[in-house]
Design a protein around this motif. Sequence first.
Motif, mmCIF file in Angstrom:
data_model
loop_
_atom_site.group_PDB
_atom_site.id
_atom_site.type_symbol
_atom_site.label_atom_id
_atom_site.label_comp_id
_atom_site.label_asym_id
_atom_site.label_seq_id
_atom_site.Cartn_x
_atom_site.Cartn_y
_atom_site.Cartn_z
ATOM 1 N N ARG A 16 -8.991 -2.166 20.615
ATOM 2 C CA ARG A 16 -7.412 -2.002 20.611
ATOM 3 C C ARG A 16 -7.164 -0.839 19.327
ATOM 4 N N GLN A 17 -6.033 -0.214 19.795
ATOM 5 C CA GLN A 17 -5.717 1.025 18.988
ATOM 6 C C GLN A 17 -5.418 0.667 17.466
ATOM 7 N N LYS A 18 -5.078 -0.790 17.358
ATOM 8 C CA LYS A 18 -4.610 -0.887 15.891
ATOM 9 C C LYS A 18 -5.922 -1.274 15.170
ATOM 10 N N SER A 22 6.651 2.549 4.690
ATOM 11 C CA SER A 22 7.766 2.432 4.436
ATOM 12 C C SER A 22 8.573 4.179 4.181
ATOM 13 N N THR A 23 7.664 4.696 4.564
ATOM 14 C CA THR A 23 8.420 6.297 4.485
ATOM 15 C C THR A 23 8.870 6.934 5.563
ATOM 16 N N THR A 24 9.948 7.354 5.516
ATOM 17 C CA THR A 24 10.561 7.939 6.871
ATOM 18 C C THR A 24 11.097 9.298 6.428
ATOM 19 N N PHE A 25 10.641 9.944 7.426
ATOM 20 C CA PHE A 25 11.135 11.719 7.444
ATOM 21 C C PHE A 25 12.570 11.474 8.000
ATOM 22 N N ILE A 26 13.453 12.225 7.260
ATOM 23 C CA ILE A 26 14.820 12.338 7.736
ATOM 24 C C ILE A 26 15.296 13.880 8.247
ATOM 25 N N ALA A 62 3.591 13.960 13.519
ATOM 26 C CA ALA A 62 2.778 13.351 14.390
ATOM 27 C C ALA A 62 3.515 11.948 14.334
ATOM 28 N N ASP A 63 4.573 12.074 14.807
ATOM 29 C CA ASP A 63 5.304 10.790 14.539
ATOM 30 C C ASP A 63 5.878 10.259 16.191
ATOM 31 N N GLY A 64 5.223 10.298 16.962
ATOM 32 C CA GLY A 64 5.383 9.691 18.196
ATOM 33 C C GLY A 64 6.294 10.262 19.242
ATOM 34 N N GLY A 66 -0.203 14.705 18.927
ATOM 35 C CA GLY A 66 -0.190 13.459 19.363
ATOM 36 C C GLY A 66 0.933 13.149 20.388
ATOM 37 N N ASP A 67 1.367 12.124 20.621
ATOM 38 C CA ASP A 67 2.761 11.871 21.405
ATOM 39 C C ASP A 67 3.841 12.707 21.106
ATOM 40 N N ALA A 68 3.941 13.043 19.912
ATOM 41 C CA ALA A 68 5.074 14.191 19.632
ATOM 42 C C ALA A 68 5.005 15.280 20.554
ATOM 43 N N SER A 70 -5.206 6.535 32.624
ATOM 44 C CA SER A 70 -6.684 6.957 32.444
ATOM 45 C C SER A 70 -6.925 6.937 30.797
ATOM 46 N N ALA A 71 -6.120 5.923 30.009
ATOM 47 C CA ALA A 71 -6.385 5.950 28.777
ATOM 48 C C ALA A 71 -6.683 7.071 27.814
ATOM 49 N N GLN A 72 -5.575 8.011 27.876
ATOM 50 C CA GLN A 72 -5.892 9.191 27.406
ATOM 51 C C GLN A 72 -4.967 9.533 26.096
ATOM 52 N N GLY A 73 -4.017 8.893 26.029
ATOM 53 C CA GLY A 73 -2.826 9.179 24.936
ATOM 54 C C GLY A 73 -3.473 9.228 23.624
ATOM 55 N N MET A 74 -4.027 8.133 23.103
ATOM 56 C CA MET A 74 -4.463 8.148 21.800
ATOM 57 C C MET A 74 -5.593 9.177 21.799
ATOM 58 N N ASN A 75 -6.360 9.270 22.572
ATOM 59 C CA ASN A 75 -7.738 10.526 22.847
ATOM 60 C C ASN A 75 -7.241 11.503 22.789
ATOM 61 N N ALA A 76 -6.112 11.928 23.280
ATOM 62 C CA ALA A 76 -5.579 13.280 23.291
ATOM 63 C C ALA A 76 -5.199 13.424 21.828
HETATM 64 C C1 LIG Z 1 0.798 0.167 27.014
HETATM 65 C C2 LIG Z 1 -0.061 1.471 26.785
HETATM 66 C C3 LIG Z 1 -1.216 1.436 26.671
HETATM 67 C C4 LIG Z 1 -1.951 2.715 26.061
HETATM 68 N N1 LIG Z 1 -3.333 2.566 26.252
HETATM 69 C C5 LIG Z 1 -4.036 3.702 25.970
HETATM 70 C C6 LIG Z 1 -5.387 3.700 25.994
HETATM 71 O O1 LIG Z 1 -6.087 3.044 26.593
HETATM 72 N N2 LIG Z 1 -6.091 5.015 25.475
HETATM 73 C C7 LIG Z 1 -5.410 5.793 24.798
HETATM 74 O O2 LIG Z 1 -6.012 6.739 24.384
HETATM 75 N N3 LIG Z 1 -4.137 5.803 24.605
HETATM 76 C C8 LIG Z 1 -3.357 4.684 25.333
HETATM 77 N N4 LIG Z 1 -1.962 4.760 25.157
HETATM 78 C C9 LIG Z 1 -1.273 5.661 24.416
HETATM 79 C C10 LIG Z 1 -1.415 5.646 22.849
HETATM 80 O O3 LIG Z 1 -0.860 4.256 22.516
HETATM 81 C C11 LIG Z 1 -0.530 6.738 22.272
HETATM 82 O O4 LIG Z 1 -0.708 8.145 22.895
HETATM 83 C C12 LIG Z 1 -0.680 7.149 20.804
HETATM 84 O O5 LIG Z 1 -0.483 5.731 19.968
HETATM 85 C C13 LIG Z 1 -0.085 8.089 20.193
HETATM 86 O O6 LIG Z 1 -0.092 8.279 18.941
HETATM 87 P P1 LIG Z 1 0.445 8.994 17.819
HETATM 88 O O7 LIG Z 1 0.082 8.799 16.485
HETATM 89 O O8 LIG Z 1 0.683 10.143 18.287
HETATM 90 O O9 LIG Z 1 2.210 8.342 18.085
HETATM 91 P P2 LIG Z 1 2.346 6.928 17.418
HETATM 92 O O10 LIG Z 1 1.337 5.737 17.824
HETATM 93 O O11 LIG Z 1 3.671 6.502 18.132
HETATM 94 O O12 LIG Z 1 2.455 7.063 15.958
HETATM 95 C C14 LIG Z 1 3.660 7.442 15.432
HETATM 96 C C15 LIG Z 1 3.819 6.879 13.983
HETATM 97 O O13 LIG Z 1 5.075 7.934 13.250
HETATM 98 C C16 LIG Z 1 5.887 6.775 12.792
HETATM 99 N N5 LIG Z 1 7.145 7.380 12.716
HETATM 100 C C17 LIG Z 1 7.927 7.765 13.868
HETATM 101 N N6 LIG Z 1 9.034 8.326 13.374
HETATM 102 C C18 LIG Z 1 8.908 8.449 12.001
HETATM 103 C C19 LIG Z 1 9.701 8.964 10.884
HETATM 104 N N7 LIG Z 1 10.974 9.433 11.068
HETATM 105 N N8 LIG Z 1 9.323 9.121 9.806
HETATM 106 C C20 LIG Z 1 8.000 8.518 9.411
HETATM 107 N N9 LIG Z 1 7.153 8.132 10.370
HETATM 108 C C21 LIG Z 1 7.529 7.729 11.628
HETATM 109 C C22 LIG Z 1 5.772 5.721 13.531
HETATM 110 O O14 LIG Z 1 6.207 4.424 12.831
HETATM 111 C C23 LIG Z 1 4.250 5.635 13.894
HETATM 112 O O15 LIG Z 1 3.316 4.802 12.999
HETATM 113 C C24 LIG Z 1 -1.310 3.301 25.458
HETATM 114 C C25 LIG Z 1 0.034 3.483 25.272
HETATM 115 C C26 LIG Z 1 0.860 2.542 25.917
HETATM 116 C C27 LIG Z 1 2.305 2.300 25.578
#
Ligand SMILES: Cc1cc2nc3c(=O)[nH]c(=O)nc-3n(C[C@H](O)[C@H](O)[C@H](O)COP(=O)(O)OP(=O)(O)OC[C@H]3O[C@@H](n4cnc5c(N)ncnc54)[C@H](O)[C@@H]3O)c2cc1C
Length: 557
Positions: free
Chosen positions: A54-56, A77-81, A115-117, A246-248, A256-262
């Motif tokens: 798991r990703q965690k 607990s740091t937030t970009f504004i 890289a904030d999702g 990342g997801d941003a 196909s389990a790609q999000g974190m991988n990408a």
């Molecule tokens: C149900 C599900 C299943 C998945 N399964 C897979 C899988 O099997 N394999 C795989 O590779 N991927 C999988 N993914 C995708 C994967 O979880 C994401 O692609 C990955 O988490 C993206 O990582 P990230 O760091 O870009 O974004 P995030 O994981 O969203 O992390 C962004 C971080 O930025 C922080 N943040 C946001 N805004 C701010 C701000 N203003 N200031 C400071 N911090 C901020 C957030 O708190 C977070 O910690 C899955 C996703 C889902 C929803």
Amino acid sequence: MRYTLLLKDHANLTRKNRGGSNYRNGQRLEGTGWAFTRKAIEGNTFFSHSLGIRQKYIEEIFRRFIRKLDPSAFSPSTTFIDYTRDDRDTSYPITAFISNNGSKYSIKCKHLIGADGARSAVRNKANIGFSSVSSGQRWVRMDAVIKSDMPEGRRNGVLIESPTHGSILWVMIDHGRTRLGYALPPALSEAYDKGKEITPEIAMDEAKKAVAPFYLESETLDWYTVYSVYQGIADSYMKNGVILAGDACHTHSSGSAQGMNAGVHDAVNLSWKLGGYLRGWYTKDTFLSYESERRSSAQQLIEVDIELASLFGGVIPPHFKDLPENFDTREALNDCFKRNAGFTTGLTISYSSNILNQSFEPSLASKAEAGHRLMDVMLEPPGGRAPRRLYELMPNNGQFYIIVCAGARDSIPKRSLRVLVTYLSSPQSFTRRLHSAAFAFLTIISGHVNQAWELLGVEPWGHVYYDPQGAAYNTWGIDLAKGAILAVRPDGILGHVVSLDAPEQLGAYFDGIVLPRKAESAADIDGTEIIRNGSGNLPVGEISVQNEPERMVLAKL
Ligand SMILES: Cc1cc2nc3c(=O)[nH]c(=O)nc-3n(C[C@H](O)[C@H](O)[C@H](O)COP(=O)(O)OP(=O)(O)OC[C@H]3O[C@@H](n4cnc5c(N)ncnc54)[C@H](O)[C@@H]3O)c2cc1C
């Protein structure tokens, strides 16, 4: 990517996925479903299985490693504004405004990485558009300890073709959990849109229907989610000092389990380019290639995902036209899996021709391609028979690896080696003109060798390793009698190949990538040759090529 660290840390928590099983009407089908992963990895990597972690836990591993490098790297607990940009400040034009537990402060920086999702505040503040399309599908994912009579459920990744809930995901993950996934049936999806809550009980009841005819009971439900499937990509990845990763900058289904991988691929691609650019090693063009390389990879991922996610839900993809009467989404899904197997496993992710990836005369390395991962091989260190993986010998520390394939024991191309030595010792050598810290050398000789120096007649370049059975030369398609020089990017992608007697072509390759070196000391400008490898500087020593006059290259360290 080199995932060894994950294997070491979490292999004990999770079961190996030995392959893939596919079930239709309760009957096992051969060679379909997740079976594509086994075919894709066989012969292409030294990893024999996939692990579901798991990703965690993966994030925990990365955090632990990053803290070792910099204990203050994380600031919870740091937030970009917001941020501002002032081009009059040429050193730190960006000021980012941050809040932490009610306190506000600002940070001046050269670049701001978002890289904030998926809802990226950085992306929004930088006014970078995000184009997305929704498939209208809703999927459920859950992690649970389960009981079931599914025969392959504790051995393989399983795909169950359900007539009501799409193609069912069933993967063993860590701590005895199983990840299950299915598409919400249309009626329930509509009710959800109108506000119906999908409770844990409903989610599990639907899972039981989805895996039928197999029996399913959950002992513990750790987590579940209902989410909309959509695909999106940022209009740009780099804008006025802002960089997205990342997801941003890309989102899609989890099919196909790609999000974190990408996202990890983004980080690996960006880190050496940005790090090298900030250190003054790499040119701006090298740095900017992050956008073209990773954005096109995300576009490819999204195209695959639009097709795959539709077929997972049992829906015909929007771009499929003129279908035969007997068109079957389940067969089409298997075909989609197979077509994209290399990309999905990450093993064939590749980049187009650009300053970093330059095509070469195919006969030099007939089975390797610029812009593609250089295939891993096993090598022996001098005096030892415990083989080492090439990838372990090339840790990603931001340097290019220059692999000198010096030929086979019985056919060392000594004249070509002499040309190489002469070039590297000359003022024209890229190792002297350009930032030498950007280069590390390895020498690979085919065959069992008693002493590399004696055999070559010259000091090997960087550490020397042996390829006893010629497997490495064969894997890359390198002529044993001619050898070759491979330039491998810090991320393990092959950049270019030249012949041993044309090293100036390597200089031409690096001219666009690596910046001219600054005179760091008198030694650097007085005709001294320095060849670095990961562990320090090695001099090019005495040259004694058979039947050639001896020559000494001075080395000061
Ligand atoms: C149900 C599900 C299943 C998945 N399964 C897979 C899988 O099997 N394999 C795989 O590779 N991927 C999988 N993914 C995708 C994967 O979880 C994401 O692609 C990955 O988490 C993206 O990582 P990230 O760091 O870009 O974004 P995030 O994981 O969203 O992390 C962004 C971080 O930025 C922080 N943040 C946001 N805004 C701010 C701000 N203003 N200031 C400071 N911090 C901020 C957030 O708190 C977070 O910690 C899955 C996703 C889902 C929803």
